[in-house]
Design a protein around this motif. Structure first.
Motif, PDB file in Angstrom:
ATOM      1  N   LYS A 155     -14.306   1.317  -9.750  1.00 39.56           N
ATOM      2  CA  LYS A 155     -14.365   1.219 -11.208  1.00 39.56           C
ATOM      3  C   LYS A 155     -15.766   1.479 -11.752  1.00 39.56           C
ATOM      4  N   SER A 156     -16.710   1.747 -10.858  1.00 36.61           N
ATOM      5  CA  SER A 156     -18.110   1.986 -11.251  1.00 36.61           C
ATOM      6  C   SER A 156     -18.681   0.834 -12.064  1.00 36.61           C
ATOM      7  N   VAL A 185     -21.946  -0.906   1.178  1.00 37.35           N
ATOM      8  CA  VAL A 185     -20.491  -0.746   1.200  1.00 37.35           C
ATOM      9  C   VAL A 185     -20.102   0.627   0.655  1.00 37.35           C
ATOM     10  N   ALA A 186     -20.716   1.011  -0.457  1.00 33.25           N
ATOM     11  CA  ALA A 186     -20.404   2.312  -1.059  1.00 33.25           C
ATOM     12  C   ALA A 186     -20.711   3.451  -0.095  1.00 33.25           C
ATOM     13  N   LYS A 187     -21.852   3.397   0.537  1.00 36.10           N
ATOM     14  CA  LYS A 187     -22.248   4.454   1.474  1.00 36.10           C
ATOM     15  C   LYS A 187     -21.267   4.572   2.631  1.00 36.10           C
ATOM     16  N   ILE A 188     -20.902   3.452   3.230  1.00 39.64           N
ATOM     17  CA  ILE A 188     -20.027   3.469   4.404  1.00 39.64           C
ATOM     18  C   ILE A 188     -18.602   3.863   4.021  1.00 39.64           C
ATOM     19  N   ALA A 189     -18.163   3.425   2.825  1.00 41.89           N
ATOM     20  CA  ALA A 189     -16.798   3.722   2.386  1.00 41.89           C
ATOM     21  C   ALA A 189     -16.679   5.102   1.745  1.00 41.89           C
ATOM     22  N   GLY A 190     -17.807   5.810   1.594  1.00 41.90           N
ATOM     23  CA  GLY A 190     -17.765   7.131   0.994  1.00 41.90           C
ATOM     24  C   GLY A 190     -17.529   7.108  -0.497  1.00 41.90           C
ATOM     25  N   LEU A 191     -18.032   6.077  -1.176  1.00 39.40           N
ATOM     26  CA  LEU A 191     -17.876   5.943  -2.620  1.00 39.40           C
ATOM     27  C   LEU A 191     -19.223   6.133  -3.309  1.00 39.40           C
ATOM     28  N   PRO A 192     -19.227   6.514  -4.572  1.00 38.52           N
ATOM     29  CA  PRO A 192     -20.500   6.660  -5.283  1.00 38.52           C
ATOM     30  C   PRO A 192     -21.204   5.314  -5.413  1.00 38.52           C
ATOM     31  N   PRO A 193     -22.520   5.307  -5.349  1.00 38.80           N
ATOM     32  CA  PRO A 193     -23.241   4.049  -5.547  1.00 38.80           C
ATOM     33  C   PRO A 193     -23.023   3.536  -6.961  1.00 38.80           C
ATOM     34  N   PRO A 194     -23.024   2.230  -7.163  1.00 43.25           N
ATOM     35  CA  PRO A 194     -22.771   1.689  -8.498  1.00 43.25           C
ATOM     36  C   PRO A 194     -23.927   1.977  -9.448  1.00 43.25           C
ATOM     37  N   PRO A 195     -23.625   2.147 -10.727  1.00 48.11           N
ATOM     38  CA  PRO A 195     -24.698   2.355 -11.705  1.00 48.11           C
ATOM     39  C   PRO A 195     -25.562   1.112 -11.849  1.00 48.11           C
ATOM     40  N   ARG A 196     -26.837   1.338 -12.256  1.00 48.42           N
ATOM     41  CA  ARG A 196     -27.796   0.243 -12.376  1.00 48.42           C
ATOM     42  C   ARG A 196     -27.984  -0.167 -13.831  1.00 48.42           C
ATOM     43  N   VAL A 197     -28.192  -1.468 -14.032  1.00 46.05           N
ATOM     44  CA  VAL A 197     -28.609  -1.971 -15.340  1.00 46.05           C
ATOM     45  C   VAL A 197     -29.756  -2.949 -15.114  1.00 46.05           C
TER      46      VAL A 197
END
Length: 293
Positions: A175-176, A230-242
């Motif tokens: 869901k980013s 988790v994102a890297k290993i699962a092949g998902l985009p890294p979450p956006p930063r705030v």
């Protein structure tokens, strides 16, 4: 044959409890206490002896499945979601008439409060900052008094964030959902569910174990770093930063309460006295193993 085996009662048989029951059932007669009848029926179908009691609404005449050879009570049920005392545990203890040889209570490292990134161990005074953590401090004291009066060996496991199969933040990543920037993220701690189950087992079987143990993998990193991994290993985009300022405006109060606390939790006593050596000291290995199951 099974009647000759010592009995263990697991109160709160969910994500951790079911895995613990599977690990113990070859050597012990295990009974699981759950809240709802449908959950009890589901566990019954898996071959696990269960009993349903809603500890928020204990009916007259309710009783626990106890035996004279009560090896242990392992209490894994969470406190209620409000108040500063664990009335759920209080009602359970009033139902427990046969003292077990040991009482294992799963607490939280949140009782230490905010250490501003510093190291805490079992000798660090508790400084709970949230009602959630205060309920855990109340519960720890409740079990101390109950066990002291009955001469029961008591083990408190202070546990951080639990992860494992089906307990990774994959949906949040899909869901980013944003995370705080690395420079704003405090230090957090975690434990793989398999290593937590091993700690519960050791608390039952190590007769020298007593008192409080921090149960962590010994690898303190921020929640942002963990989500990135988790994102890297699962092949998902890294979450956006705030920024933390933006997070204060958009994150839930509960999520902010975790972000506003930073500490490194020592697991030396777990390693040296409880005798538990985590299999997954490296979060990357734990994440990969969780995704494979």
């Amino acid at each position: 044959m099974s009647a000759a085996r010592p009995h263990i009662l697991i109160a709160g048989c969910g994500y951790v409890g079911q895995r613990l029951a599977a690990r113990l059932r070859d050597r012990y007669e295990v009974t699981a206490l759950v809240r709802a009848n449908d959950k009890a029926a589901a566990l019954d179908r898996q071959g696990l002896k269960t009993l349903a009691i809603d500890l928020d609404r204990v009916r007259a005449g309710a009783s626990l499945p106890e035996r004279l050879d009560q090896e242990a009570i392992v209490y894994l049920a969470p406190p209620p979601s409000s108040g500063e005392s664990d009335l759920r545990l209080d009602r359970f203890l009033h139902l427990a008439f046969v003292p077990p040889k040991s009482f294992v209570y799963m607490s939280t490292t949140g009782v230490y409060g905010d250490a501003e990134g510093g190291l805490v161990d079992e000798s660090t005074p508790v400084m709970p900052r949230t009602d959630r953590a205060r309920r855990r401090v109340s519960a720890e004291e409740m079990t101390r008094v109950w066990c002291h009066e009955r001469r029961v060996r008591r083990v408190v496991l202070r546990v951080p964030g639990i992860y494992g199969p089906d307990r990774l933040p994959l949906e949040r990543l899909r869901k980013s959902e944003p995370v705080v920037r690395p420079e704003d993220a405090g230090i957090s701690n975690r434990i793989h569910v398999d290593d937590l189950v091993a700690a519960c087992e050791a608390a039952i079987e190590n007769k020298e174990a007593r008192g409080v143990y921090n149960v962590t993998d010994g690898n303190s990193i921020s929640s942002t770093a963990f989500l990135d991994l988790v994102a890297k290993i699962a092949g998902l985009p890294p979450p956006p930063r705030v920024s933390m300022e933006e997070a204060q405006l958009t994150f839930s109060p509960e999520r902010l309460s975790f972000l506003n606390e930073s500490r490194r939790v020592s697991n030396d006593r777990m390693l040296k006295h409880l005798g538990v050596k985590p299999r997954y000291t490296d979060p990357e290995a734990g994440i990969r193993a969780s995704l494979e199951r």
